[in-house]
Design an enzyme around this catalytic site. Sequence first.
Site, mmCIF file in Angstrom:
data_model
loop_
_atom_site.group_PDB
_atom_site.id
_atom_site.type_symbol
_atom_site.label_atom_id
_atom_site.label_comp_id
_atom_site.label_asym_id
_atom_site.label_seq_id
_atom_site.Cartn_x
_atom_site.Cartn_y
_atom_site.Cartn_z
ATOM 1 N N ASP A 58 1.226 14.472 -18.453
ATOM 2 C CA ASP A 58 0.908 15.179 -19.695
ATOM 3 C C ASP A 58 0.986 16.686 -19.464
ATOM 4 O O ASP A 58 0.117 17.445 -19.900
ATOM 5 C CB ASP A 58 -0.472 14.782 -20.206
ATOM 6 C CG ASP A 58 -0.673 15.131 -21.688
ATOM 7 O OD1 ASP A 58 0.341 15.346 -22.384
ATOM 8 O OD2 ASP A 58 -1.828 15.182 -22.138
ATOM 9 N N GLY A 84 -14.076 18.552 -27.595
ATOM 10 C CA GLY A 84 -13.045 17.548 -27.801
ATOM 11 C C GLY A 84 -13.620 16.345 -28.509
ATOM 12 O O GLY A 84 -14.736 16.391 -29.044
ATOM 13 N N ILE A 131 -18.035 26.421 -24.625
ATOM 14 C CA ILE A 131 -16.771 27.159 -24.585
ATOM 15 C C ILE A 131 -15.590 26.286 -24.984
ATOM 16 O O ILE A 131 -14.459 26.763 -25.043
ATOM 17 C CB ILE A 131 -16.519 27.765 -23.185
ATOM 18 C CG1 ILE A 131 -16.495 26.664 -22.110
ATOM 19 C CG2 ILE A 131 -17.557 28.824 -22.865
ATOM 20 C CD1 ILE A 131 -16.138 27.184 -20.726
ATOM 21 N N GLY A 132 -15.831 25.009 -25.294
ATOM 22 C CA GLY A 132 -14.759 24.117 -25.715
ATOM 23 C C GLY A 132 -15.333 22.803 -26.197
ATOM 24 O O GLY A 132 -16.479 22.451 -25.895
ATOM 25 N N GLY A 165 -16.737 15.040 -26.215
ATOM 26 C CA GLY A 165 -17.678 15.899 -25.515
ATOM 27 C C GLY A 165 -17.382 17.373 -25.669
ATOM 28 O O GLY A 165 -16.523 17.779 -26.457
ATOM 29 N N LYS A 189 -18.084 19.998 -17.934
ATOM 30 C CA LYS A 189 -17.557 19.130 -18.985
ATOM 31 C C LYS A 189 -18.538 17.989 -19.200
ATOM 32 O O LYS A 189 -18.784 17.188 -18.295
ATOM 33 C CB LYS A 189 -16.186 18.589 -18.569
ATOM 34 C CG LYS A 189 -15.435 17.832 -19.645
ATOM 35 C CD LYS A 189 -14.025 17.489 -19.147
ATOM 36 C CE LYS A 189 -13.191 16.828 -20.214
ATOM 37 N NZ LYS A 189 -11.807 16.549 -19.718
#
Length: 352
Positions: free
Chosen positions: A155, A4, A1-2, A7, A24
Amino acid sequence: IGAGSFGRVFLARRRSDGKLFAVKVVDISAMDGKSRAETKNEVDVLKMLSHPNVVRYHEAALARGGGGSGGSGGRGGYGKPRELRIVMEYVSRGDLGERVKEIAKMRGNNGRNVPGSGVTCGGGGSLTEDEVMSYFTQIALALRHLHRKGILHRDLKLANVFVNEGEDGQDVVKLGDFGISKVLASQTGFCNTVVGTPYYLSPEMCMGRRYDAKSDVWALGCVLYELCNDGAHAFEGKSLPALVMNILKGRFTPLSRARFGRDVRELQTSLLALEPGRRPSVDDALRSPAARACLTRLATRGASATRARGDDGGVVADAEPGCSPGSSLREEARRVLEELGTPATAPEARPS
């Protein structure tokens, strides 16, 4: 679902009860020392937090690899662990930046583009003032929780705020991505390292000065501006030096008087005060008329929002003192109103 740099994020279902989680999977074998430290820091910070508006941490484990396929051997065989797998609460509505674009797209547009979104939206697709303040106030509640723990997020931006569906069907904000967060020795401590996303850097960070929780407050002001303007940044620049100069001079287009009442406009301006000492604390921001009215609505709305739950399906047992285990967003809003000396009453009328 994502995915980067190091990973991917997988959607997982627990066999015992069908509950969904986000896992994750981070390839630590490809990381340098700095990236490894940030990944470890995210886990350490998540373990410290328990709040209705913070992504809930469940557990983490090292694995020998397999690219998330579920195999125990994978690329790493029986050698050194190659992956860190972090199990977290699954947020069903994505990040807040995407959520704002989705809402704008559904509501139509008047021909103004959100920079970089590929979606045209504007007056007809804008969030209402109540929606803006609901998102803002929930983010502020999460930030308050961090600051009371002596943690700076460093952030804060729409892409690091996630949205879940509450039990009443309304959006519940979840602050996440704590990779570069900083745990201070005390709540009055300072940092020196410049980190974060350039659009949200405070003036003191741009000048290389020491900074504290007021830099998170500055970023909160940038987030409020974006919520009011369909994702458009408060500060822009054709180059990084130009962006920094606009930040240092406080150059941003004021919020529309036609769309936002005086209370919201004054709150947004105060959060972006150039001098840290002139910015409100998160508590003071929550005491502002606009946020206080929203807190009252959150504290008195009909159904409670999502509850933070532990691995056994029950309420969490490690909530901070003063934040009751498994407290809902409604309960949290009530508690904060009492702590701020403004108990829940009927929402106030907003001045134009």
